[in-house]
Design an enzyme around this catalytic site. Structure first.
Site, PDB file in Angstrom:
ATOM      1  N   HIS A  35       1.039  -1.137   0.107  1.00  0.00           N
ATOM      2  CA  HIS A  35      -0.041  -0.222  -0.209  1.00  0.00           C
ATOM      3  C   HIS A  35       0.905   1.414  -0.060  1.00  0.00           C
ATOM      4  CE1 HIS A  35      -2.703  -2.871   2.158  1.00  0.00           C
ATOM      5  NE2 HIS A  35      -3.524  -2.523   1.293  1.00  0.00           N
ATOM      6  N   GLN A  59     -17.450  -7.540  -0.540  1.00  0.00           N
ATOM      7  CA  GLN A  59     -16.707  -8.276  -1.454  1.00  0.00           C
ATOM      8  C   GLN A  59     -16.364  -9.808  -0.640  1.00  0.00           C
ATOM      9  OE1 GLN A  59     -13.691  -5.005  -1.956  1.00  0.00           O
ATOM     10  NE2 GLN A  59     -12.278  -6.540  -1.604  1.00  0.00           N
ATOM     11  N   GLN A 146      -0.465  -4.698  -8.848  1.00  0.00           N
ATOM     12  CA  GLN A 146      -0.618  -5.790  -9.664  1.00  0.00           C
ATOM     13  C   GLN A 146      -0.826  -7.273  -8.979  1.00  0.00           C
ATOM     14  OE1 GLN A 146      -0.757  -6.218 -12.669  1.00  0.00           O
ATOM     15  NE2 GLN A 146      -0.031  -8.271 -13.037  1.00  0.00           N
ATOM     16  N   SER A 183       0.584  -9.187   1.766  1.00  0.00           N
ATOM     17  CA  SER A 183      -0.755  -8.978   1.878  1.00  0.00           C
ATOM     18  C   SER A 183      -1.241  -8.874   3.288  1.00  0.00           C
ATOM     19  CB  SER A 183      -1.327 -10.603   1.332  1.00  0.00           C
ATOM     20  OG  SER A 183      -2.825 -10.693   1.760  1.00  0.00           O
TER      21      SER A 183
END
Ligand code: PAF
Length: 259
Positions: A35, A59, A146, A183
């Site tokens: 980020h 989501q 990406q 992540s």
């Protein structure tokens, strides 16, 4: 750095800065170096940097996944401030999905394969919230990693199909020294699970579908959801695995740059 909790506050905070480019970095918090690389790019390229901080329930298919998603607003706001963010939009669920909400964006083809097949409704939630964030912030540029190659493909398709006036900026995946793609979910891995998770980047690094599948089939302690070649821009070798209760995705570009 200003923190806005409502759409009205956000719009009014941005009213006077529309003469220069506005960059939006959409996040669900749990900020990491990936980020921060998006925030740095936005800071370099835009006069005003907006970060959204919203764990988007639409989501998540699975209640447990939503409940266990890492949340630490104080830490995220401190990191955003250090990265030079001007405005954080951190709405409540009710602000984004008011009672009676019933409008959804579905990117039918790109959003139905791979992640879309394993997480039905996931990209509908992503596309809807991203379109709403675009509508609230009206950014000139929006920044994505990406690492979520299919999410990028879905958003690119949505921008094209709906003629949205946003420049999509895609930044390379950031990896830890051991190769694991950063992540927010990595924080949920035990030390042992993290070791097992490394089979995913190692398999994808072969850039060969057969070799990657064989490598993962020989790896202990993880379940493979898929390893596939996806014709995104650029084409990627993408995979998703489950290690304990944590699901991880990753991809490597097969041609073009080394994202
Ligand atoms: O990539 C994410 O963190 C999320 O999918 C996004 C783009 C912020 C939408 O909720």
């Amino acid at each position: 750095m200003k923190v806005a909790r409502t759409i009205a506050e956000t719009r009014s905070a941005l009213e006077d800065v529309r003469d220069g480019p506005i960059g939006l970095v959409p996040t669900m918090g749990g900020l990491h170096e990936g980020h921060l690389s998006l925030l740095r790019a936005a800071r370099e390229e835009c006069d005003t940097v907006v970060m959204s901080l919203f764990v988007n329930p639409a989501q998540f298919g699975d209640e447990h996944d939503l409940a266990s998603y890492p949340r630490d607003e104080e830490r995220d706001l401190a990191l955003a401030r250090d990265a030079g963010v001007d405005l954080v939009f951190a709405p409540s669920t009710e602000e984004m999905y008011p009672a009676g909400f019933q409008t959804w964006v579905e990117v039918t083809e790109v959003g139905s394969r791979l992640e879309g097949a394993f997480r039905p409704g996931h990209f509908r939630g992503v596309a809807t919230v991203v379109l709403k964030l675009f509508s609230v912030v009206r950014p000139d540029r929006a920044y994505f990693g990406q690492k979520d190659a299919q999410q990028v493909a879905v958003i690119r398709q949505m921008i094209r199909d709906l003629a949205l006036d946003v420049d999509l900026r895609v930044l390379p995946t950031v990896r830890d020294d051991d190769g694991l793609a950063l992540s927010s979910r990595n924080a949920l891995l035990t030390t042992e699970e993290r070791k097992r998770a490394l089979a995913l980047p190692r398999a994808l690094a072969t850039k060969d579908l057969t070799a990657a599948r064989a490598l993962l089939a020989r790896s202990n302690g993880l379940d493979v959801d898929y390893v596939e070649v996806a014709e995104f821009d650029p084409p990627v070798l993408a995979g998703a695995v489950r290690v304990g209760s944590v699901r991880l995705i990753d991809n490597v570009a097969l041609e073009g740059d080394s994202k």
